[in-house]
Structure formats: C-alpha cells, structure tokens
Design a protein around this motif. Structure first.
Motif, PDB file in Angstrom:
ATOM      1  N   GLU A   1       0.841  -1.191   0.000  1.00 47.43           N
ATOM      2  CA  GLU A   1       0.000   0.000   0.000  1.00 47.43           C
ATOM      3  C   GLU A   1       0.878   1.243   0.000  1.00 47.43           C
ATOM      4  N   ALA A   2       0.377   2.292  -0.632  1.00 47.96           N
ATOM      5  CA  ALA A   2       1.100   3.564  -0.686  1.00 47.96           C
ATOM      6  C   ALA A   2       0.261   4.647  -0.030  1.00 47.96           C
ATOM      7  N   SER A   3       0.936   5.576   0.637  1.00 47.21           N
ATOM      8  CA  SER A   3       0.243   6.720   1.224  1.00 47.21           C
ATOM      9  C   SER A   3       1.157   7.934   1.178  1.00 47.21           C
ATOM     10  N   SER A   4       0.555   9.101   1.163  1.00 47.32           N
ATOM     11  CA  SER A   4       1.306  10.354   1.157  1.00 47.32           C
ATOM     12  C   SER A   4       0.375  11.467   1.608  1.00 47.32           C
ATOM     13  N   ALA A   5       0.920  12.415   2.351  1.00 51.27           N
ATOM     14  CA  ALA A   5       0.127  13.567   2.781  1.00 51.27           C
ATOM     15  C   ALA A   5      -0.051  14.577   1.657  1.00 51.27           C
ATOM     16  N   GLY A   6       0.614  14.335   0.517  1.00 51.82           N
ATOM     17  CA  GLY A   6       0.480  15.231  -0.623  1.00 51.82           C
ATOM     18  C   GLY A   6       1.826  15.636  -1.180  1.00 51.82           C
ATOM     19  N   LEU A   7       1.807  16.459  -2.208  1.00 58.16           N
ATOM     20  CA  LEU A   7       3.042  16.892  -2.856  1.00 58.16           C
ATOM     21  C   LEU A   7       3.942  17.622  -1.862  1.00 58.16           C
ATOM     22  N   GLY A   8       5.219  17.236  -1.879  1.00 58.75           N
ATOM     23  CA  GLY A   8       6.187  17.838  -0.979  1.00 58.75           C
ATOM     24  C   GLY A   8       6.171  17.269   0.423  1.00 58.75           C
ATOM     25  N   GLN A   9       5.341  16.246   0.668  1.00 64.21           N
ATOM     26  CA  GLN A   9       5.170  15.709   2.015  1.00 64.21           C
ATOM     27  C   GLN A   9       5.720  14.295   2.183  1.00 64.21           C
ATOM     28  N   GLY A  10       6.519  13.836   1.230  1.00 64.45           N
ATOM     29  CA  GLY A  10       7.083  12.500   1.345  1.00 64.45           C
ATOM     30  C   GLY A  10       6.072  11.412   1.024  1.00 64.45           C
ATOM     31  N   SER A  11       6.526  10.167   1.088  1.00 65.25           N
ATOM     32  CA  SER A  11       5.644   9.038   0.789  1.00 65.25           C
ATOM     33  C   SER A  11       5.984   7.860   1.691  1.00 65.25           C
ATOM     34  N   ARG A  12       5.041   6.929   1.749  1.00 65.06           N
ATOM     35  CA  ARG A  12       5.183   5.771   2.627  1.00 65.06           C
ATOM     36  C   ARG A  12       4.610   4.551   1.915  1.00 65.06           C
ATOM     37  N   PHE A  13       5.417   3.491   1.837  1.00 61.60           N
ATOM     38  CA  PHE A  13       4.974   2.242   1.227  1.00 61.60           C
ATOM     39  C   PHE A  13       5.070   1.135   2.271  1.00 61.60           C
ATOM     40  N   VAL A  14       3.985   0.395   2.427  1.00 60.93           N
ATOM     41  CA  VAL A  14       3.934  -0.678   3.425  1.00 60.93           C
ATOM     42  C   VAL A  14       3.711  -2.008   2.711  1.00 60.93           C
ATOM     43  N   LEU A  15       4.688  -2.888   2.840  1.00 59.68           N
ATOM     44  CA  LEU A  15       4.645  -4.219   2.233  1.00 59.68           C
ATOM     45  C   LEU A  15       4.366  -5.248   3.319  1.00 59.68           C
ATOM     46  N   ARG A  16       3.378  -6.095   3.092  1.00 59.06           N
ATOM     47  CA  ARG A  16       3.043  -7.164   4.038  1.00 59.06           C
ATOM     48  C   ARG A  16       3.192  -8.513   3.352  1.00 59.06           C
ATOM     49  N   ILE A  17       4.036  -9.352   3.926  1.00 54.59           N
ATOM     50  CA  ILE A  17       4.231 -10.708   3.415  1.00 54.59           C
ATOM     51  C   ILE A  17       3.787 -11.683   4.496  1.00 54.59           C
ATOM     52  N   PRO A  18       2.770 -12.503   4.224  1.00 56.49           N
ATOM     53  CA  PRO A  18       2.268 -13.417   5.258  1.00 56.49           C
ATOM     54  C   PRO A  18       3.316 -14.446   5.666  1.00 56.49           C
ATOM     55  N   ILE A  19       3.242 -14.861   6.900  1.00 55.35           N
ATOM     56  CA  ILE A  19       4.177 -15.871   7.397  1.00 55.35           C
ATOM     57  C   ILE A  19       3.601 -17.246   7.077  1.00 55.35           C
ATOM     58  N   ARG A  20       3.627 -17.556   5.797  1.00 50.22           N
ATOM     59  CA  ARG A  20       3.160 -18.840   5.266  1.00 50.22           C
ATOM     60  C   ARG A  20       3.557 -18.891   3.805  1.00 50.22           C
ATOM     61  N   ASP A  21       3.282 -20.012   3.121  1.00 48.71           N
ATOM     62  CA  ASP A  21       3.590 -20.128   1.699  1.00 48.71           C
ATOM     63  C   ASP A  21       2.731 -19.178   0.899  1.00 48.71           C
ATOM     64  N   GLY A  22       3.331 -18.563  -0.122  1.00 49.90           N
ATOM     65  CA  GLY A  22       2.579 -17.702  -1.017  1.00 49.90           C
ATOM     66  C   GLY A  22       1.988 -18.482  -2.177  1.00 49.90           C
ATOM     67  N   ARG A  23       1.352 -17.775  -3.065  1.00 50.48           N
ATOM     68  CA  ARG A  23       0.763 -18.375  -4.256  1.00 50.48           C
ATOM     69  C   ARG A  23       1.858 -18.656  -5.273  1.00 50.48           C
ATOM     70  N   ARG A  24       1.881 -19.836  -5.854  1.00 48.67           N
ATOM     71  CA  ARG A  24       2.931 -20.217  -6.796  1.00 48.67           C
ATOM     72  C   ARG A  24       2.506 -19.920  -8.237  1.00 48.67           C
ATOM     73  N   TRP A  25       3.452 -19.392  -8.986  1.00 46.76           N
ATOM     74  CA  TRP A  25       3.257 -19.247 -10.434  1.00 46.76           C
ATOM     75  C   TRP A  25       3.886 -20.471 -11.079  1.00 46.76           C
ATOM     76  N   THR A  26       3.180 -21.064 -11.994  1.00 47.91           N
ATOM     77  CA  THR A  26       3.496 -22.435 -12.372  1.00 47.91           C
ATOM     78  C   THR A  26       4.563 -22.596 -13.439  1.00 47.91           C
ATOM     79  N   GLU A  27       4.746 -21.619 -14.296  1.00 46.86           N
ATOM     80  CA  GLU A  27       5.611 -21.867 -15.448  1.00 46.86           C
ATOM     81  C   GLU A  27       6.747 -20.868 -15.505  1.00 46.86           C
ATOM     82  N   ALA A  28       7.939 -21.340 -15.730  1.00 50.62           N
ATOM     83  CA  ALA A  28       9.086 -20.444 -15.880  1.00 50.62           C
ATOM     84  C   ALA A  28       9.114 -19.900 -17.290  1.00 50.62           C
ATOM     85  N   SER A  29       9.766 -18.740 -17.428  1.00 52.56           N
ATOM     86  CA  SER A  29       9.903 -18.174 -18.770  1.00 52.56           C
ATOM     87  C   SER A  29      11.059 -18.837 -19.473  1.00 52.56           C
TER      88      SER A  29
END
Length: 252
Positions: A224-252
């Motif tokens: 998620e991204a948040s900011s108080a507006g122009l000139g006020q900086g920004s904040r990004f919050v990444l959440r990764i669950p403590i469990r297995d994620g979803r697998r993508w099945t095929e390699a390129s």
C-alpha cells in the motif's frame, strides 16, 4: 445505422489511443536504454587512455550503467511474464537480514551520490520467512530505489521491518516530493508516471512499483502507498504473510 457509425468511430479512437500509447512506450524504452548505453560507450572509449588510478572509477560507472539497463529489461520481462501467467517463484526459507542487506546493495550508490541518509530498523533477531529470496530482494530494491529517486539531496529514507503474528511488515518511508491524491489511485499501475515525478526525475517506464505489487501478491501479500500530498514524502507498506505464497506455475 447511426449506432454502428458511432461504434466504429469509438473503435477507431480507441485504436488511435492504443497506437499512441505504444509509440510513447517505445520512445521511453529507447530513452531508458540509450542513456546508459551512451555512457557505457563513452566510458569504454576512455578506458585505454586514463591513468591506472582512474580505472576503478570507470569500472564502477560501467557496473552501475549495466545494472540500470538490466533492471529496465528485467522489469519489462516481469510485466510480460505476469500478463502471460508465466512468472515462477521459488519458495524457501528466507533470512530477513540477508534480503535487507542484498536489497541495499543496489541502492547505496544512489543514496551516497545524493547524500541521503538511511535509517534502518530490524527486529531482534530478524528471523526468517517463507518466500522467494530473489523476488523479495527485488521488491525491497524497487521500493528503496523509488524512494531515493524521488527524494532530494540530503533527504532521509527509512526502512523499518516488523514481525507481526501473521505477517512480516516492511515499511519504506521518505521525506521526498510526495504523491498527489489522484496519483495515489494509480501509483501501482504499469507505464504510469505523475507529471510532478517526471519534472523532478525525468521520464521513466513506470514499471518498478507495478512489479512490486505483482510480486507481493504472488507471495500472498500486499503493498500500500500513502502520502500527505506533494512535498510531504511518501510511505509504502509491504506485508508478506508468514506462510507459503501463491505459486506461479511456469518459468519463462
């Protein structure tokens, strides 16, 4: 008859818009690759002529510019793989401290050039999580690189890692140029750049944050991204669950 004509006109306008977007995208890609390529060519020309004590500096420039080109191409390929459903994640036990350290490798040079200060907070002990180490490093590198890119010289960037009962939370915050409320709605969309950001740092592909979102969701997490507006900086919050994620099945 009138309805058919209107539909045909609408279809033509949509086709013209799509063609314009494709043309603009090709121009941006060419720009993103041409600049580092020109720097590489100039540096390679200088190598045989400079004194021995200058070679290390030129090699550093070559490494930085090839890394930049590699990231541009990598982002394009990742978006293509996601759209085709062909992105594969390799899950395993990932050491949080290692991921943080590896992600900082690609950002420290930029931060040092702009005399930016990094504040780093890790839990003690940092612990581990199930995930793809390479992709988690890529996510944090993109977030930190984005913060550095849009923070003026002398600014501060913070990376705070917290272990919650059900997720590992990574917060990247800066006191940079900020994000307008309208731009926040599409900040993770591919090929989108706010004019304020373009004026500050030039035209780019606008893929870094799009890749972040896709890789976060591939882990079963979110960003998620948040900011108080122009000139006020920004904040990004990444959440990764403590469990297995979803697998993508095929390699390129």
């Amino acid at each position: 008859m009138l309805q058919a004509t209107l539909l045909a006109q609408r279809g033509q306008r949509q086709a013209e818009l799509a063609l314009n977007r494709q043309t603009q995208l090709m121009a941006v890609v060419a720009h993103e690759l041409r600049n580092p390529l020109m720097t590489l060519c100039t540096t390679a020309t200088l190598l045989p002529r400079v004194a021995a004590d200058k070679i290390a500096r030129l090699l550093e420039i070559i490494e930085r510019q090839t890394g930049r080109m590699s990231r541009v191409i990598g982002d394009l390929l990742d978006v293509s793989r996601v759209n085709a459903g062909k992105l594969r994640l390799e899950f395993g036990d990932v050491d949080i401290a290692d991921v943080v350290e590896d992600s900082l490798v690609t950002c420290r040079h930029a931060m040092a050039r702009h005399t930016q200060t990094l504040r780093l907070e890790l839990p003690s002990p940092p612990g581990s999580i199930r995930g793809d180490a390479v992709r988690l490093t890529q996510i944090l590198s993109n977030l930190l690189g984005n913060a550095s890119k849009y923070t003026p010289a002398g600014g501060e960037i913070a990376l705070v890692v917290q272990r919650m009962p059900d997720a590992m939370v990574f917060t990247v915050e800066d006191n940079g140029i900020g994000i307008s409320p309208r731009a926040l709605l599409e900040v993770f969309d591919p090929f989108v750049q706010e004019q304020h950001a373009v004026k500050f740092n030039g035209v780019g592909l606008g893929l870094g944050l799009a890749v972040v979102r896709e890789l976060a969701e591939a882990h079963g997490g979110s960003v998620e991204a948040s900011s108080a507006g122009l000139g006020q900086g920004s904040r990004f919050v990444l959440r990764i669950p403590i469990r297995d994620g979803r697998r993508w099945t095929e390699a390129s």
